[in-house]
Write an enzyme that holds these catalytic residues in place. Structure first.
Site, short mmCIF file in Angstrom:
data_model
loop_
_atom_site.label_atom_id
_atom_site.label_comp_id
_atom_site.label_asym_id
_atom_site.label_seq_id
_atom_site.Cartn_x
_atom_site.Cartn_y
_atom_site.Cartn_z
N ARG A 46 0.84 -1.21 0.00
CA ARG A 46 0.00 0.00 0.00
C ARG A 46 0.87 1.25 0.00
O ARG A 46 0.57 2.23 -0.67
CB ARG A 46 -0.98 0.02 1.19
CG ARG A 46 -1.76 1.34 1.25
CD ARG A 46 -3.06 1.30 2.05
NE ARG A 46 -2.99 0.50 3.24
CZ ARG A 46 -2.29 0.81 4.33
NH1 ARG A 46 -1.62 1.95 4.40
NH2 ARG A 46 -2.28 0.00 5.37
N TYR A 98 -17.64 14.64 -15.86
CA TYR A 98 -17.95 13.22 -15.84
C TYR A 98 -18.99 12.93 -14.75
O TYR A 98 -18.92 13.48 -13.64
CB TYR A 98 -16.64 12.45 -15.57
CG TYR A 98 -16.82 10.96 -15.46
CD1 TYR A 98 -17.15 10.21 -16.58
CD2 TYR A 98 -16.65 10.30 -14.25
CE1 TYR A 98 -17.32 8.83 -16.49
CE2 TYR A 98 -16.81 8.94 -14.15
CZ TYR A 98 -17.14 8.21 -15.28
OH TYR A 98 -17.31 6.85 -15.18
N ASP A 170 -8.95 17.00 -15.44
CA ASP A 170 -9.19 15.59 -15.78
C ASP A 170 -8.94 15.48 -17.28
O ASP A 170 -9.75 15.94 -18.09
CB ASP A 170 -10.63 15.21 -15.40
CG ASP A 170 -10.93 13.73 -15.67
OD1 ASP A 170 -10.25 13.13 -16.52
OD2 ASP A 170 -11.87 13.20 -15.05
N LYS A 195 -9.19 4.23 -19.74
CA LYS A 195 -9.52 4.67 -21.09
C LYS A 195 -8.26 4.60 -21.99
O LYS A 195 -7.72 3.54 -22.14
CB LYS A 195 -10.15 6.06 -21.03
CG LYS A 195 -11.19 6.23 -19.88
CD LYS A 195 -12.43 5.39 -20.04
CE LYS A 195 -13.29 5.30 -18.79
NZ LYS A 195 -13.70 6.55 -18.19
C1 LIG Z 1 -14.22 7.04 -16.95
C2 LIG Z 1 -13.90 8.40 -16.44
C3 LIG Z 1 -13.65 8.63 -15.09
C4 LIG Z 1 -13.76 7.55 -14.05
O1 LIG Z 1 -12.80 6.55 -14.22
P1 LIG Z 1 -13.01 5.02 -13.71
O2 LIG Z 1 -11.71 4.40 -14.11
O3 LIG Z 1 -14.19 4.48 -14.40
O4 LIG Z 1 -13.20 5.09 -12.23
C5 LIG Z 1 -13.32 9.93 -14.71
N1 LIG Z 1 -13.27 10.94 -15.59
C6 LIG Z 1 -13.53 10.75 -16.90
C7 LIG Z 1 -13.48 11.91 -17.83
C8 LIG Z 1 -13.85 9.49 -17.36
O5 LIG Z 1 -14.14 9.31 -18.67
#
Ligand SMILES: *Cc1c(COP(=O)(O)O)cnc(C)c1O
Length: 386
Positions: A46, A98, A170, A195
């Site tokens: 951790r 998001y 983000d 992603k």
């Molecule tokens: C998918 C996504 C998230 C969240 O990510 P997870 O890996 O599903 O927890 C946050 N911000 C954006 C822009 C996303 O497309």
């Protein structure tokens, strides 16, 4: 060295034991002490793990930050960042952020932990009007989901500097190769590595990259305290995915542009949202602050709900599924899938109509993608409504 070269070398020469070309997976929870009070740099996963450390170093270097934390999901990355704020802090967030980010911010607000304003960040006077004495940060997403709106990172960077706020970006819809938020004054960059960074739809993961060593230290502390860290195997998979990021992105973007152009001239398509099209409202800004237009395309169709359902059911290469950024093309319906948790009025205000379809354009052969959409869109709006 160019990022493409750096990434292919990522993690090489980390195995001093056997010189494996690919870094080993240190799939272990704890590490033997050499002597009382003496470790080889790791004691408990951790707090630190060599596989995770390798990924964090690659991400920090790629982004140009002082350090990174690899987290167990994008939401864990976001939670880790939000845990930095003292109780009662006010955050100004993109009104079309998001859905998971909105859900978490609203939860923290209901619990009395944070104050939140959702603002259209394209409107600087609205951002200014939302300022409170306790405002601590601006939370930005560009391009936004699902309409690919673009906000001016440079302008927001000046704004946060003038008001001593943290600028948090983000950057999940792009990558460090296409948009570099630190160059515009961002303090923290957040990713869902689920992603594009991993890119193979086989990991849920996230990352937080800090511009300064001080912020990095706070984030490392928070990730260890909250336990939001990613497991070694997931980190290894993201490392593997990153090696092909530059070539994947090239094909994603090539295909997305071709798909956007095809859709733009189709009689059953009402409107196309893709920052690479000169007709897109944020095109010039995107061309200025991004190195590519990304792989996401949204569009509205003519013919009402029946037409939407027809298209969603008819594609054979595009798979009906949520998520994005993987090598395979996906199609989805924001109103009933990715953005279903929003109230209808809220969706309306955000411009997410019921006839909107979102595509994550993959790396398949361009002609197969176009042919797939062509056959799915081959309906007569008047007939389909009957
Ligand atoms: C998918 C996504 C998230 C969240 O990510 P997870 O890996 O599903 O927890 C946050 N911000 C954006 C822009 C996303 O497309």
């Amino acid at each position: 060295m160019q990022p493409q070269t750096r990434l292919t070398l990522a993690g090489q020469r980390t195995d001093a034991s056997y010189n494996s070309i690919i870094p080993p997976i240190y799939q272990c929870a704890t590490f033997r002490f050499e002597d009382v009070g003496l470790t080889k740099g790791y004691d408990y996963t951790r707090s630190g793990n060599p596989t995770r450390r390798t990924l964090e170093e690659v991400l920090a270097e790629l982004e140009g930050g002082a350090g990174a934390v690899a987290t167990t999901s994008g939401m864990a990355a976001i939670s880790t960042v939000l845990s930095l704020f003292e109780s009662g802090a006010h955050i100004i967030c993109a009104h079309d952020c998001y859905g998971g980010t909105e859900r978490l911010l609203c939860l923290l607000e209901r619990q009395g932990k944070l104050e939140v304003s959702f603002v259209d960040l394209r409107d600087l006077s609205a951002v200014e009007a939302a300022l409170r004495p306790n405002t601590r940060a601006l939370w930005v997403e560009t391009p936004s989901n699902p309409l690919l709106r673009i906000v001016d990172l440079q302008a927001l960077g000046h704004f946060t500097q003038a008001h001593q706020l943290l600028l948090i970006v983000d950057n999940t819809f792009l990558s460090p190769l296409q948009q570099r938020p630190f160059e515009f004054g961002a303090d923290i960059v957040v990713y869902s590595t689920t992603k594009y960074l991993n890119g193979h739809s086989d990991v849920i993961g996230g990352a937080v990259i800090a511009r300064t060593p001080e912020l990095n230290e706070q984030l490392q502390f928070a990730a260890n305290a909250h336990g939001t860290i990613a497991g070694p195997f997931d980190c290894w998979l993201v490392l593997r995915g990153l090696k092909t990021l530059p070539v994947r992105l090239r094909q994603h973007e090539h295909n997305a542009m071709a798909v956007a152009r095809f859709l733009a001239q189709h009689p059953n398509v009402e409107k196309v949202f893709y920052p690479g099209l000169p007709t897109h409202e944020g095109h010039e800004l995107a061309a200025r602050q991004q190195k590519g237009f990304g792989g996401m395309v949204s569009f509205t169709v003519r013919g009402g709900q029946e037409a939407v359902h027809h298209v969603l059911r008819s594609t054979k290469v595009f798979t009906l599924a949520e998520s994005l950024g993987g090598v395979e093309s996906l199609i989805e319906h924001p109103a009933t899938m990715s953005h279903a948790s929003m109230r209808p009025e809220q969706r309306q205000a955000a411009g997410i109509t019921d006839n909107l379809i979102r595509l994550s354009v993959g790396i398949e052969a361009t002609e197969d993608l176009i042919a797939d959409l062509e056959q799915a869109l081959a309906y007569k709006p008047a007939t389909i409504m009957a």
